[in-house]
Scaffold this active site. Structure first.
Site, PDB file in Angstrom:
ATOM      1  N   SER A 296       0.851  -1.190   0.000  1.00 39.93           N
ATOM      2  CA  SER A 296       0.000   0.000   0.000  1.00 39.93           C
ATOM      3  C   SER A 296       0.887   1.240   0.000  1.00 39.93           C
ATOM      4  O   SER A 296       2.114   1.145   0.026  1.00 39.93           O
ATOM      5  CB  SER A 296      -0.917   0.004   1.231  1.00 39.93           C
ATOM      6  OG  SER A 296      -0.138   0.115   2.409  1.00 39.93           O
ATOM      7  N   LYS A 297       0.258   2.401  -0.002  1.00 41.27           N
ATOM      8  CA  LYS A 297       0.996   3.664  -0.063  1.00 41.27           C
ATOM      9  C   LYS A 297       1.955   3.837   1.109  1.00 41.27           C
ATOM     10  O   LYS A 297       2.987   4.492   0.976  1.00 41.27           O
ATOM     11  CB  LYS A 297       0.011   4.838  -0.110  1.00 41.27           C
ATOM     12  CG  LYS A 297      -0.765   4.927  -1.412  1.00 41.27           C
ATOM     13  CD  LYS A 297      -1.708   6.107  -1.405  1.00 41.27           C
ATOM     14  CE  LYS A 297      -2.494   6.201  -2.714  1.00 41.27           C
ATOM     15  NZ  LYS A 297      -3.438   7.329  -2.701  1.00 41.27           N
ATOM     16  N   ARG A 298       1.621   3.247   2.236  1.00 41.69           N
ATOM     17  CA  ARG A 298       2.501   3.434   3.396  1.00 41.69           C
ATOM     18  C   ARG A 298       3.838   2.724   3.226  1.00 41.69           C
ATOM     19  O   ARG A 298       4.776   2.961   3.989  1.00 41.69           O
ATOM     20  CB  ARG A 298       1.805   2.954   4.669  1.00 41.69           C
ATOM     21  CG  ARG A 298       1.550   1.465   4.732  1.00 41.69           C
ATOM     22  CD  ARG A 298       0.712   1.135   5.980  1.00 41.69           C
ATOM     23  NE  ARG A 298       0.400  -0.274   6.072  1.00 41.69           N
ATOM     24  CZ  ARG A 298       1.213  -1.173   6.598  1.00 41.69           C
ATOM     25  NH1 ARG A 298       2.389  -0.812   7.066  1.00 41.69           N
ATOM     26  NH2 ARG A 298       0.852  -2.448   6.672  1.00 41.69           N
ATOM     27  N   GLY A 300       5.649   3.187   0.643  1.00 43.74           N
ATOM     28  CA  GLY A 300       6.448   4.034  -0.247  1.00 43.74           C
ATOM     29  C   GLY A 300       5.811   4.103  -1.621  1.00 43.74           C
ATOM     30  O   GLY A 300       4.594   4.137  -1.764  1.00 43.74           O
TER      31      GLY A 300
END
Length: 529
Positions: A296-298, A300
């Site tokens: 996911s976006k977390r 990177g």
């Protein structure tokens, strides 16, 4: 009809390649047509039959433009593209933009930009589902006419009420056309009342398909309800339109993420209701982050173009993505040609793969070091532009890449380390200047300056000899002149071999920068008094 003609004709029937009983034309999928009279021609040969029933492999990538091209989608696209190329087939790009509220042109542009950047050019498309509503309605009407679909007038509120009752009774929450309340709602409806169109899913038996990655999958029809294929606003639904699209576009292999496995039996039932060929399916496992959670976006960068922005080469990202689930022995590095020739769905793992940024960085460094400098230059230019580094006043960028590239993990680093070849600097890096531009460096730099001015042949070898002469004449070690000279001509303490750097920077700039370093030393000494 002669014997070979019968074999040919029966082969077409067996393979569901005939879509009409017309006596003049046999309709083959994907728009190909042959004259029916061929079946009676004495000259027909078995190889003609083989040619017709051996359909061209055709894959597709069908993203929804509700966001950017992310890593999972990029890998799916890559696997689909490689499979088509490996089989000598065709690759289709289709934009599934029926969700008019969530779609954006910005997302469409980003998907297409990402595909181009990765080098995955398509043979057909891009097709847009939003432009095919007339076709979808045509097929809906066909299913209605054949009683393979029906109108349902049950309101959303009624369906929510029934679902709540099912959950309270610990029953499977699902649509049931025979539920008394739904039967009553349909019976009370008047012409013109709002309705959805539902596909009449088979009630008996199972859907069985051979997943090309996961093997045999069987799902009982009793677990599937009559799905909506057209909403009350007239918009067709995903599971329906993909069937029509894949049929019309001649898709033979559907390669997609494992989150679509539950959609597959529903879609197969629609294919069979339409009496058209069912493509083969392959469902790829998900990609996990470094911590084992779903990527996911977390974690990177998950957007393909973000990897561009962070300085990765397309070949490095492609090489990394292909290995996220596929392998060929212990080989890690694959050229595009090798990926195409070696790729097979049989070698794709059923298990999830973990994304490892360090490994991607290692691959990127490998491709910067080993790729043709012209290839690296093509993608470096974007970063040079971002940093406003003009190549007009300096050496050929391919020479800089050859010299500096080995030290760089990303194109951002390469752009930064290219700057001093093209732009003069106003001050030295503080730490490097403090350590190396001291009074003790004054005499070596002055002697080097004198020799540089007198040098007639400006080559790496002659500059190497020049530095060696300074060391010999002053009886000093290489570090006493090499490091001050490096800081003087580059502005910092890190660079490739200083003689090679000086050769590319050019004589005029080298002279000016040594003078600048000597002035810095003089000012430093004056301030110390």
């Amino acid at each position: 009809m002669n014997r070979i003609g019968k074999v040919f004709y029966n082969g077409l029937l067996a393979n569901k390649m005939i879509r009409t009983s017309d006596t003049t034309i046999v309709d083959l999928p994907y728009g190909a047509k042959i004259a029916h009279k061929l079946c009676d021609a004495e000259q027909i040969q078995l190889n003609l039959f083989k040619k017709v029933i051996t359909m061209t492999v055709k894959t597709r990538f069908a993203p929804s433009p509700t966001g950017y091209l992310h890593v999972g989608g990029a890998r799916t696209a890559l696997y689909s593209w490689l499979f088509a190329k490996n089989q000598g087939g065709e690759f289709v790009l289709r934009i599934e933009d029926t969700d008019l509220e969530r779609n954006s042109q910005e997302a469409v542009d980003a998907i297409i930009e990402g595909m181009h950047w990765m080098g995955m050019e398509w043979d057909e498309g891009p097709y847009y589902q939003s432009k095919r509503f007339d076709r979808y309605n045509e097929v809906v009407d066909q299913l209605l006419a054949e009683d393979k679909a029906y109108k349902c007038y049950a309101s959303k509120e009624l369906l929510d009420e029934i679902r709540a009752e099912q959950e309270e009774n610990k029953e499977m929450a699902r649509y049931d056309a025979n539920h008394p309340k739904i039967v009553a709602a349909n019976a009370a409806a008047k012409e013109g009342d709002a309705s959805v169109i539902r596909f009449r899913n088979p009630k008996e038996g199972s859907v069985v398909f051979e997943d090309q990655i996961r093997g045999r999958i069987e799902i009982s029809n009793s677990q599937l309800d009559d799905l909506i294929i057209r909403r009350t606003d007239g918009a067709p639904t995903y599971n329906f339109v993909v069937v029509v699209d894949d049929w019309d576009m001649g898709i033979t292999q559907v390669i997609r993420g494992e989150d679509h496995i539950n959609n597959t039996p529903r879609q197969i039932n629609i294919y069979e209701a339409l009496g058209v060929p069912v493509p083969k399916f392959a469902h790829c496992a998900m990609i996990l982050g470094d911590d084992g959670a779903k990527l996911s976006k977390r974690h990177g960068a998950v957007s393909v173009m973000q990897y561009r922005d962070e300085g990765y080469l397309p070949n490095a990202l492609n090489n990394y993505l292909v290995r996220l689930g596929w392998s060929h022995g212990d080989q890690e590095i694959f050229s595009q040609e090798e990926m195409i020739s070696l790729f097979s769905l049989n070698a794709v793992s059923k298990s999830a793969s973990a994304f490892n940024t360090d490994k991607l960085l290692w691959l990127n460094n490998h491709y910067i070091k080993t790729s043709e400098p012209e290839y690296v230059a093509k993608y470096l230019q974007w970063h040079l532009d971002q940093k406003e580094i003009s190549l007009e006043n300096g050496p050929a960028v391919t020479e800089v890449i050859t010299l500096v590239g080995e030290r760089c993990n990303t194109l951002i680093e390469l752009a930064d380390q290219s700057r001093y070849f093209y732009q003069d600097f106003e001050e030295f890096e503080a730490g490097a200047a403090k350590k190396h531009l001291r009074g003790v460096a004054k005499e070596p730099l002055e002697l080097a300056l004198t020799k540089v001015k007198a040098l007639e042949e400006w080559t790496t070898e002659s500059l190497h000899n020049l530095i060696a002469e300074v060391c010999a004449e002053l009886e000093i070690g290489m570090g006493k002149i090499g490091m001050p000279l490096r800081v003087a001509v580059t502005g910092g303490g890190q660079s490739p071999s200083v003689d090679a750097v000086m050769q590319l920077i050019g004589k005029e700039r080298v002279v000016a920068r040594i003078n600048m370093a000597l002035a810095f030393i003089a000012e430093r000494e004056a301030n110390a008094q």
